[in-house]
Design a protein around this motif. Sequence first.
Motif, PDB file in Angstrom:
ATOM      1  N   SER A  98       0.694  -1.279   0.063  1.00 40.40           N
ATOM      2  CA  SER A  98      -0.027  -0.083  -0.175  1.00 40.40           C
ATOM      3  C   SER A  98       0.809   1.408  -0.014  1.00 40.40           C
ATOM      4  N   LYS A  99       0.418   2.260  -0.931  1.00 32.84           N
ATOM      5  CA  LYS A  99       1.340   3.347  -0.846  1.00 32.84           C
ATOM      6  C   LYS A  99       0.544   4.562  -1.647  1.00 32.84           C
ATOM      7  N   LEU A 100       1.273   5.768  -1.634  1.00 32.67           N
ATOM      8  CA  LEU A 100       0.557   6.863  -2.286  1.00 32.67           C
ATOM      9  C   LEU A 100       1.765   7.400  -3.002  1.00 32.67           C
ATOM     10  N   GLU A 101       1.510   7.747  -4.285  1.00 31.04           N
ATOM     11  CA  GLU A 101       2.707   8.488  -5.024  1.00 31.04           C
ATOM     12  C   GLU A 101       1.818   9.589  -5.824  1.00 31.04           C
ATOM     13  N   GLU A 102       2.398  10.789  -5.581  1.00 31.24           N
ATOM     14  CA  GLU A 102       1.636  11.968  -5.783  1.00 31.24           C
ATOM     15  C   GLU A 102       2.610  12.962  -6.594  1.00 31.24           C
ATOM     16  N   SER A 103       2.220  13.447  -7.756  1.00 30.84           N
ATOM     17  CA  SER A 103       2.944  14.349  -8.513  1.00 30.84           C
ATOM     18  C   SER A 103       2.210  15.738  -8.823  1.00 30.84           C
ATOM     19  N   GLU A 105       1.045  16.391 -11.703  1.00 32.89           N
ATOM     20  CA  GLU A 105      -0.083  16.017 -12.718  1.00 32.89           C
ATOM     21  C   GLU A 105      -0.794  14.918 -12.372  1.00 32.89           C
ATOM     22  N   SER A 106      -0.506  14.013 -11.349  1.00 35.01           N
ATOM     23  CA  SER A 106      -1.357  12.833 -11.084  1.00 35.01           C
ATOM     24  C   SER A 106      -1.282  12.402  -9.689  1.00 35.01           C
ATOM     25  N   LEU A 107      -2.043  11.524  -9.436  1.00 30.50           N
ATOM     26  CA  LEU A 107      -2.055  10.791  -8.041  1.00 30.50           C
ATOM     27  C   LEU A 107      -2.588   9.467  -7.972  1.00 30.50           C
ATOM     28  N   PHE A 108      -1.711   8.598  -7.338  1.00 31.11           N
ATOM     29  CA  PHE A 108      -1.873   6.995  -7.418  1.00 31.11           C
ATOM     30  C   PHE A 108      -1.790   6.539  -6.176  1.00 31.11           C
ATOM     31  N   VAL A 109      -2.684   5.810  -5.742  1.00 34.88           N
ATOM     32  CA  VAL A 109      -3.009   5.082  -4.398  1.00 34.88           C
ATOM     33  C   VAL A 109      -3.271   3.599  -4.664  1.00 34.88           C
ATOM     34  N   VAL A 110      -2.508   3.030  -3.857  1.00 30.60           N
ATOM     35  CA  VAL A 110      -2.642   1.559  -3.516  1.00 30.60           C
ATOM     36  C   VAL A 110      -3.005   1.220  -2.224  1.00 30.60           C
ATOM     37  N   MET A 111      -4.018   0.357  -2.127  1.00 27.53           N
ATOM     38  CA  MET A 111      -4.701   0.077  -0.960  1.00 27.53           C
ATOM     39  C   MET A 111      -5.014  -1.514  -0.728  1.00 27.53           C
ATOM     40  N   LYS A 112      -5.228  -2.036   0.288  1.00 29.72           N
ATOM     41  CA  LYS A 112      -5.574  -3.230   0.651  1.00 29.72           C
ATOM     42  C   LYS A 112      -6.812  -3.144   1.263  1.00 29.72           C
ATOM     43  N   ILE A 113      -7.762  -4.229   0.663  1.00 24.21           N
ATOM     44  CA  ILE A 113      -9.239  -4.268   1.314  1.00 24.21           C
ATOM     45  C   ILE A 113      -9.393  -5.475   1.925  1.00 24.21           C
ATOM     46  N   PRO A 114      -9.496  -5.872   3.163  1.00 24.39           N
ATOM     47  CA  PRO A 114      -9.672  -7.146   3.699  1.00 24.39           C
ATOM     48  C   PRO A 114     -10.866  -8.019   3.579  1.00 24.39           C
ATOM     49  N   VAL A 115     -10.844  -9.391   3.234  1.00 25.33           N
ATOM     50  CA  VAL A 115     -11.993 -10.109   3.381  1.00 25.33           C
ATOM     51  C   VAL A 115     -11.639 -11.429   4.089  1.00 25.33           C
ATOM     52  N   SER A 116     -12.626 -11.843   4.783  1.00 21.52           N
ATOM     53  CA  SER A 116     -12.589 -12.673   5.713  1.00 21.52           C
ATOM     54  C   SER A 116     -12.893 -14.009   5.079  1.00 21.52           C
ATOM     55  N   ALA A 125      -6.567 -10.298   1.064  1.00 21.60           N
ATOM     56  CA  ALA A 125      -6.543  -8.762   0.673  1.00 21.60           C
ATOM     57  C   ALA A 125      -6.865  -8.555  -0.754  1.00 21.60           C
ATOM     58  N   VAL A 126      -7.839  -7.734  -1.093  1.00 22.53           N
ATOM     59  CA  VAL A 126      -8.216  -7.459  -2.463  1.00 22.53           C
ATOM     60  C   VAL A 126      -7.361  -6.312  -2.810  1.00 22.53           C
ATOM     61  N   HIS A 127      -6.761  -6.208  -3.883  1.00 23.88           N
ATOM     62  CA  HIS A 127      -5.893  -5.224  -4.423  1.00 23.88           C
ATOM     63  C   HIS A 127      -6.618  -4.131  -4.909  1.00 23.88           C
ATOM     64  N   PHE A 128      -6.478  -2.905  -4.389  1.00 26.53           N
ATOM     65  CA  PHE A 128      -7.255  -1.834  -4.951  1.00 26.53           C
ATOM     66  C   PHE A 128      -6.223  -0.776  -5.402  1.00 26.53           C
ATOM     67  N   CYS A 129      -6.464  -0.183  -6.561  1.00 24.59           N
ATOM     68  CA  CYS A 129      -5.661   1.027  -7.048  1.00 24.59           C
ATOM     69  C   CYS A 129      -6.783   2.158  -7.655  1.00 24.59           C
ATOM     70  N   LEU A 130      -6.153   3.439  -7.173  1.00 25.70           N
ATOM     71  CA  LEU A 130      -6.518   4.452  -7.763  1.00 25.70           C
ATOM     72  C   LEU A 130      -5.896   5.287  -8.434  1.00 25.70           C
ATOM     73  N   PHE A 131      -6.217   5.846  -9.580  1.00 25.34           N
ATOM     74  CA  PHE A 131      -5.168   6.933 -10.479  1.00 25.34           C
ATOM     75  C   PHE A 131      -6.001   7.923 -10.753  1.00 25.34           C
ATOM     76  N   TRP A 132      -5.540   9.101 -10.577  1.00 28.34           N
ATOM     77  CA  TRP A 132      -6.187  10.466 -10.635  1.00 28.34           C
ATOM     78  C   TRP A 132      -5.464  11.049 -11.786  1.00 28.34           C
TER      79      TRP A 132
END
Length: 352
Positions: A98-103, A105-116, A125-132
């Motif tokens: 999981s991390k945050l990369e910011e510039s 021009e863009s924003l990139f986020v990686v997060m993990k979503i737990p599933v039991s 862990a569900v791999h979730f990414c957001l790119f803006w």
Amino acid sequence: MSLKHQLTQSTFESILTDLEWIEGRASAPAGVLTQYCPKNVDRQPVSGVADLRDKSCDGITWLNWSGLGETSKMAKLFEHYGIHPLTAEDILNCESRSKLEESSESLFVVMKIPVSMEEVGVIEAVHFCLFWQGNTVLTFSEIPLKFLTDLDRRLDDPKRKIRSHGVDYLVWALLDLVTDHSLRFVEHLSDRVEEIEDQLIDDEVEIEMETIHEIKNEVTQTYRLIRPCREITAQLSSSDSVAMGENTARYFRDLHDHAAEAVEQVDHLRDKTASLRELYFTLMSHRMNGVMKVLTSLSAIFLPLTFLAGIYGMNFAHMPELGLRWAYPVFLVFLVSLAVVLAIYFKKKGWL
């Protein structure tokens, strides 16, 4: 149905389940392209680059893509939106941290979503990414995320804030849904820990040490997945990005509060599950002491009876009591009376 049970059931229904994880992994990669402005919302399914409209749009564009298995299809998608190869590698690598990369021009986020995965006692862990970038937001996940449908309902309502706010508000809304899911998941995990604790105290319910070990592992895994979210949201709440408006910054600070609350709760659960092991051994020792106390009391009752019976079991010729007519029944009555008196005495002392 009790209020507590209703709340627990509601919390469980709002989080991702093991069945959704299995079905989601087996589903074909696909997405939904949503373009909206204050006046209208347009939504269409996407199965590849050919289904995408021109990137230029007067409103805001959100592509929600689930399934990361088909590399060739994903490569075309990354090329279409101009995503850097290193960023694309992080999106496709489900093991990336999981991390945050910011510039600028863009924003990139990686997060993990737990599933039991309750049947096997582990946390997936569900791999979730957001790119803006610009007025476009892309979200990628391993499986379809059912809680994102709440955002669709909000977009369909013209009175909601999201239709009139900028793209930074959409980014906040997406990350807020992910964080809220993690918070609900921790609440569900907390309910399970409390249930095990209640069962430990209940003498009529027997809990195996394996159950405590499994829930301890789940809490530890959940902490490992959720803890980075606090650092990510902290960076976002203090970001000085030009694309992030001043009004939206307040929402990101609130997002950080939610993430911090989730981490604090699961950290508390770590201490609680550690104490469950101590409670288990303490209760086992207490119950064993109770059993030993009963056995000792019974031994103390039968000890004088055994002594008297041993005396009259000796083969001496001159024992005057043996010649009496009522010696045997009187002796039995005496033994029973002695046992009753000792039992009453031990009962009053709390030894039985």
